[in-house]
Design an enzyme around this catalytic site. Sequence first.
Site, PDB file in Angstrom:
ATOM      1  N   HIS A  50       9.877  -4.484   6.098  1.00 59.50           N
ATOM      2  CA  HIS A  50      10.375  -3.129   5.886  1.00 59.50           C
ATOM      3  C   HIS A  50      10.659  -2.411   7.187  1.00 59.50           C
ATOM      4  O   HIS A  50      10.047  -2.682   8.207  1.00 59.50           O
ATOM      5  CB  HIS A  50       9.481  -2.291   4.977  1.00 59.50           C
ATOM      6  N   HIS A  55       0.813  -1.221   0.000  1.00 59.23           N
ATOM      7  CA  HIS A  55       0.000   0.000   0.000  1.00 59.23           C
ATOM      8  C   HIS A  55       0.850   1.277   0.000  1.00 59.23           C
ATOM      9  O   HIS A  55       0.343   2.352   0.306  1.00 59.23           O
ATOM     10  CB  HIS A  55      -0.984  -0.004   1.181  1.00 59.23           C
ATOM     11  N   GLU A  62       3.150  -4.854   9.882  1.00 58.78           N
ATOM     12  CA  GLU A  62       2.020  -4.749   8.940  1.00 58.78           C
ATOM     13  C   GLU A  62       1.626  -6.112   8.374  1.00 58.78           C
ATOM     14  O   GLU A  62       0.569  -6.242   7.764  1.00 58.78           O
ATOM     15  CB  GLU A  62       2.364  -3.783   7.789  1.00 58.78           C
ATOM     16  N   HIS A 109      -2.254   5.215   9.325  1.00 61.59           N
ATOM     17  CA  HIS A 109      -0.902   5.714   9.618  1.00 61.59           C
ATOM     18  C   HIS A 109      -0.925   7.097  10.262  1.00 61.59           C
ATOM     19  O   HIS A 109       0.046   7.843  10.170  1.00 61.59           O
ATOM     20  CB  HIS A 109      -0.069   5.763   8.336  1.00 61.59           C
TER      21      HIS A 109
HETATM   22  C1  DHB Z   1       6.409   3.035   2.990  1.00 68.33           C
HETATM   23  C2  DHB Z   1       5.906   1.862   3.556  1.00 68.33           C
HETATM   24  C3  DHB Z   1       4.716   1.899   4.270  1.00 68.33           C
HETATM   25  O1  DHB Z   1       4.156   0.804   4.849  1.00 68.33           O
HETATM   26  C4  DHB Z   1       4.035   3.084   4.433  1.00 68.33           C
HETATM   27  O2  DHB Z   1       2.862   3.067   5.093  1.00 68.33           O
HETATM   28  C5  DHB Z   1       4.539   4.250   3.891  1.00 68.33           C
HETATM   29  C6  DHB Z   1       5.732   4.217   3.169  1.00 68.33           C
HETATM   30  C7  DHB Z   1       7.651   3.012   2.155  1.00 68.33           C
HETATM   31  O3  DHB Z   1       8.380   2.004   2.174  1.00 68.33           O
HETATM   32  O4  DHB Z   1       7.906   3.970   1.435  1.00 68.33           O
HETATM   33 FE    FE Z   2       2.270   1.206   5.781  1.00 74.16          FE
END
Ligand code: DHB
Ligand code: FE
Length: 279
Positions: free
Chosen positions: A193, A12, A240, A59
């Site tokens: 991430h 997302h 997530e 977020h």
């Molecule tokens: C990114 C990843 C996310 O889960 C998010 O909510 C916003 C940005 C990213 O990796 O850029």
């Molecule tokens: Fe995110």
Amino acid sequence: MAKIIGGVTTSHIPAIANAMANGLEETPYWKPFFDGYPPVRDWLNEQKPDVIILFYNDHGLEFFIDKKPTFAMGVADEYYNSDEGWGIPTIPPVTGESELSWHIANSLVEDGFDMTICQEMKVDHGLTVPLNLMWPGHNYGHVKVIPVCINCEQHPMPQPKRTLALGQAIGRAVESFEDDLKVVVFGTGGMSHQLDGERAGFINRAFDIECLDKLVSDPESLTQYSNYDLVELGGAQAVELNMLIAMRGALLGEVTELHRNYHAPISNTGSGLMLLENK
Ligand code: DHB
Ligand code: FE
């Protein structure tokens, strides 16, 4: 009766919205990511679901860190988006399905899930980016969307065991709704991430692929992980993955993988697109 016919996992990240707004889908950076989507779009256009139940994390648009419901869901007829700070285009209003939403909310509370029930709810990129990915050009006006938010922004957060159980309870709730509705569940976010700190940019492909495999064939095994395990194995924002786990929980039938595209990195994430059929 209402029936959940399938589930989708998808990234997302806001950068996708910018890539789409600027027509970058065919550029070398984005092509391997966007090339995964047509089979899922085709399946959705063939199956024509009436409702999407969409698990995502807010977020900071509707729920900032001062007030964080562990689990929240919308029961509105319409949801609005605004820019929570990423500078991505604001999307047109999303249509809700209040009757099924209230049925699910009642059923969940009876089932021991104390939801925050939102009659108004702004929706952020966790919901809007996946909708536009599936129906580019914001052509999702024909589907009704039920947003379900799982806190993975602010500790303490619900653990995979609990998020799988939430998904299962939503699956049971949908199957006890009398109207003949075709429902698809989306789990958005992940996979590995980390956006800040010493390990910023950390991605664990092997772990992501193992998670996708387990989401298909053995979702219960993912409940062995705590959120701290997810952080260690996949980075701070790998929590997530709970959205993907909740999605899988809602598929109570026989599940078949119809399509997968894993690609990393895209921005700072491992992106796991998967389409699961539920019979
Ligand atoms: C990114 C990843 C996310 O889960 C998010 O909510 C916003 C940005 C990213 O990796 O850029
Ligand atoms: Fe995110």
